[in-house]
Design a protein around this motif. Sequence first.
Motif, PDB file in Angstrom:
ATOM      1  N   ILE A 158       0.842  -1.201   0.000  1.00 18.36           N
ATOM      2  CA  ILE A 158       0.000   0.000   0.000  1.00 18.36           C
ATOM      3  C   ILE A 158       0.876   1.250   0.000  1.00 18.36           C
ATOM      4  O   ILE A 158       1.768   1.396   0.842  1.00 18.36           O
ATOM      5  CB  ILE A 158      -0.933   0.009   1.228  1.00 18.36           C
ATOM      6  N   LEU A 159       0.614   2.134  -0.929  1.00 20.25           N
ATOM      7  CA  LEU A 159       1.330   3.399  -1.048  1.00 20.25           C
ATOM      8  C   LEU A 159       0.461   4.510  -0.469  1.00 20.25           C
ATOM      9  O   LEU A 159      -0.695   4.668  -0.875  1.00 20.25           O
ATOM     10  CB  LEU A 159       1.628   3.680  -2.525  1.00 20.25           C
ATOM     11  N   VAL A 160       0.993   5.258   0.488  1.00 20.61           N
ATOM     12  CA  VAL A 160       0.261   6.372   1.086  1.00 20.61           C
ATOM     13  C   VAL A 160       0.954   7.669   0.687  1.00 20.61           C
ATOM     14  O   VAL A 160       2.141   7.865   0.999  1.00 20.61           O
ATOM     15  CB  VAL A 160       0.205   6.261   2.623  1.00 20.61           C
ATOM     16  N   ALA A 171      -1.860   9.030  10.004  1.00 22.97           N
ATOM     17  CA  ALA A 171      -2.701   8.108  10.775  1.00 22.97           C
ATOM     18  C   ALA A 171      -2.980   6.837   9.981  1.00 22.97           C
ATOM     19  O   ALA A 171      -2.932   5.727  10.519  1.00 22.97           O
ATOM     20  CB  ALA A 171      -4.008   8.784  11.181  1.00 22.97           C
ATOM     21  N   VAL A 172      -3.280   6.986   8.695  1.00 23.12           N
ATOM     22  CA  VAL A 172      -3.503   5.826   7.833  1.00 23.12           C
ATOM     23  C   VAL A 172      -2.239   4.970   7.759  1.00 23.12           C
ATOM     24  O   VAL A 172      -2.273   3.749   7.947  1.00 23.12           O
ATOM     25  CB  VAL A 172      -3.931   6.255   6.416  1.00 23.12           C
ATOM     26  N   ALA A 173      -1.105   5.621   7.493  1.00 23.15           N
ATOM     27  CA  ALA A 173       0.149   4.887   7.296  1.00 23.15           C
ATOM     28  C   ALA A 173       0.602   4.167   8.562  1.00 23.15           C
ATOM     29  O   ALA A 173       1.018   3.003   8.510  1.00 23.15           O
ATOM     30  CB  ALA A 173       1.242   5.851   6.813  1.00 23.15           C
ATOM     31  N   THR A 174       0.538   4.847   9.703  1.00 24.55           N
ATOM     32  CA  THR A 174       0.988   4.209  10.942  1.00 24.55           C
ATOM     33  C   THR A 174       0.048   3.067  11.344  1.00 24.55           C
ATOM     34  O   THR A 174       0.496   2.045  11.875  1.00 24.55           O
ATOM     35  CB  THR A 174       1.087   5.224  12.096  1.00 24.55           C
ATOM     36  N   THR A 175      -1.251   3.227  11.080  1.00 25.23           N
ATOM     37  CA  THR A 175      -2.196   2.147  11.377  1.00 25.23           C
ATOM     38  C   THR A 175      -1.892   0.928  10.520  1.00 25.23           C
ATOM     39  O   THR A 175      -1.839  -0.204  11.015  1.00 25.23           O
ATOM     40  CB  THR A 175      -3.647   2.602  11.138  1.00 25.23           C
ATOM     41  N   MET A 212      -0.345  -2.898  11.679  1.00 23.19           N
ATOM     42  CA  MET A 212      -1.056  -4.131  11.362  1.00 23.19           C
ATOM     43  C   MET A 212      -0.209  -5.099  10.537  1.00 23.19           C
ATOM     44  O   MET A 212      -0.669  -6.166  10.146  1.00 23.19           O
ATOM     45  CB  MET A 212      -2.337  -3.793  10.592  1.00 23.19           C
ATOM     46  N   GLY A 213       1.028  -4.703  10.261  1.00 21.45           N
ATOM     47  CA  GLY A 213       1.918  -5.575   9.515  1.00 21.45           C
ATOM     48  C   GLY A 213       1.766  -5.502   8.010  1.00 21.45           C
ATOM     49  O   GLY A 213       2.287  -6.349   7.286  1.00 21.45           O
ATOM     50  N   GLN A 214       1.059  -4.481   7.524  1.00 26.26           N
ATOM     51  CA  GLN A 214       0.902  -4.318   6.081  1.00 26.26           C
ATOM     52  C   GLN A 214       2.193  -3.753   5.477  1.00 26.26           C
ATOM     53  O   GLN A 214       2.969  -3.062   6.133  1.00 26.26           O
ATOM     54  CB  GLN A 214      -0.262  -3.380   5.776  1.00 26.26           C
ATOM     55  N   ASP A 215       2.403  -4.051   4.206  1.00 28.17           N
ATOM     56  CA  ASP A 215       3.576  -3.556   3.480  1.00 28.17           C
ATOM     57  C   ASP A 215       3.259  -2.149   2.981  1.00 28.17           C
ATOM     58  O   ASP A 215       2.685  -1.973   1.912  1.00 28.17           O
ATOM     59  CB  ASP A 215       3.875  -4.499   2.315  1.00 28.17           C
ATOM     60  N   VAL A 216       3.629  -1.144   3.774  1.00 27.37           N
ATOM     61  CA  VAL A 216       3.241   0.228   3.476  1.00 27.37           C
ATOM     62  C   VAL A 216       4.462   1.104   3.199  1.00 27.37           C
ATOM     63  O   VAL A 216       5.515   0.930   3.829  1.00 27.37           O
ATOM     64  CB  VAL A 216       2.406   0.836   4.637  1.00 27.37           C
ATOM     65  N   LEU A 217       4.325   2.017   2.252  1.00 29.78           N
ATOM     66  CA  LEU A 217       5.345   3.031   1.980  1.00 29.78           C
ATOM     67  C   LEU A 217       4.648   4.387   1.949  1.00 29.78           C
ATOM     68  O   LEU A 217       3.664   4.565   1.224  1.00 29.78           O
ATOM     69  CB  LEU A 217       6.036   2.784   0.642  1.00 29.78           C
ATOM     70  N   ALA A 218       5.136   5.334   2.757  1.00 29.64           N
ATOM     71  CA  ALA A 218       4.552   6.674   2.820  1.00 29.64           C
ATOM     72  C   ALA A 218       5.438   7.656   2.059  1.00 29.64           C
ATOM     73  O   ALA A 218       6.668   7.627   2.192  1.00 29.64           O
ATOM     74  CB  ALA A 218       4.393   7.118   4.266  1.00 29.64           C
ATOM     75  N   VAL A 219       4.794   8.527   1.286  1.00 27.94           N
ATOM     76  CA  VAL A 219       5.525   9.476   0.444  1.00 27.94           C
ATOM     77  C   VAL A 219       5.015  10.889   0.693  1.00 27.94           C
ATOM     78  O   VAL A 219       3.804  11.102   0.812  1.00 27.94           O
ATOM     79  CB  VAL A 219       5.333   9.128  -1.060  1.00 27.94           C
ATOM     80  N   SER A 253       9.561   5.876  12.198  1.00 28.66           N
ATOM     81  CA  SER A 253       8.396   5.072  12.585  1.00 28.66           C
ATOM     82  C   SER A 253       7.887   4.181  11.467  1.00 28.66           C
ATOM     83  O   SER A 253       7.468   3.042  11.709  1.00 28.66           O
ATOM     84  CB  SER A 253       7.250   5.992  13.041  1.00 28.66           C
ATOM     85  N   ILE A 254       7.903   4.701  10.243  1.00 25.88           N
ATOM     86  CA  ILE A 254       7.358   3.961   9.100  1.00 25.88           C
ATOM     87  C   ILE A 254       8.268   4.167   7.884  1.00 25.88           C
ATOM     88  O   ILE A 254       9.002   5.156   7.816  1.00 25.88           O
ATOM     89  CB  ILE A 254       5.932   4.441   8.752  1.00 25.88           C
ATOM     90  N   PRO A 255       8.237   3.264   6.915  1.00 21.84           N
ATOM     91  CA  PRO A 255       9.023   3.451   5.688  1.00 21.84           C
ATOM     92  C   PRO A 255       8.547   4.690   4.938  1.00 21.84           C
ATOM     93  O   PRO A 255       7.360   4.805   4.632  1.00 21.84           O
ATOM     94  CB  PRO A 255       8.741   2.173   4.891  1.00 21.84           C
TER      95      PRO A 255
END
Length: 216
Positions: free
Chosen positions: A7-9, A18-22, A26-33, A46-48
């Motif tokens: 999931i790309l945020v 809030a979306v990305a950290t949640t 939950m162990g989802q493969d997330v990347l925040a940009v 905290s997050i990628p």
Amino acid sequence: MAENRSILVVGLGRFGSAVATTLDSMGQDVLAVDKDPLLVNRWSSSIPTVQADMTDVLAIEQLNAADFDTAVVAIGDSVEASVITAGNLLDAGISDIWAKSVSKEHARILQRIGARHIVNAETDAGNRIGHLVSGNYLDYIELEGEYNVVKIHTPTYLIGYTIGDAKVLERYGITVVGIKSPGHEFEYGSSNLVMHRNDELIIMGKQDQIDRFIKG
């Protein structure tokens, strides 16, 4: 149970973070940009995170955005940037787009270009949307205190069992509030109620209990 998805945020304001950290919790493969280096630096521990301007098609290509299953466009300070970014992600081949809207007009444009889910940031909390984006929940309500109410499909390992036989409360601390079967009326969660495939279960519990119940 839904498998983890990539999931790309896009956008690390209050809603996007809030979306990305949640999702990350939950162990989802997330990347925040985000294009703002200060925001990227704030959340990088905290997050990628990656710094990039997603209104630029070249940035979309460099991040291999086409490899992501889902994208959340959480840009709220510029309608133009939001729409262009959503369009770029759709053009890249991501069909499952969640986009934050700040007005009815903004929402209408996002819908017209093909964004599948429009989120009204005034009424939908970021953590709720994070849980819904993960694919494990049909709906998610965060209550005051430790407990949440969620709607899920019957976990595979419980298909064909009654609530009582599965010992849902004893084993998981979960209360099955009720069950909605396709084509039938909602039924309250009595112990002799059978959980079928494709049933929608309304359950209540603490988040760790809910996660454990879904995984089995």
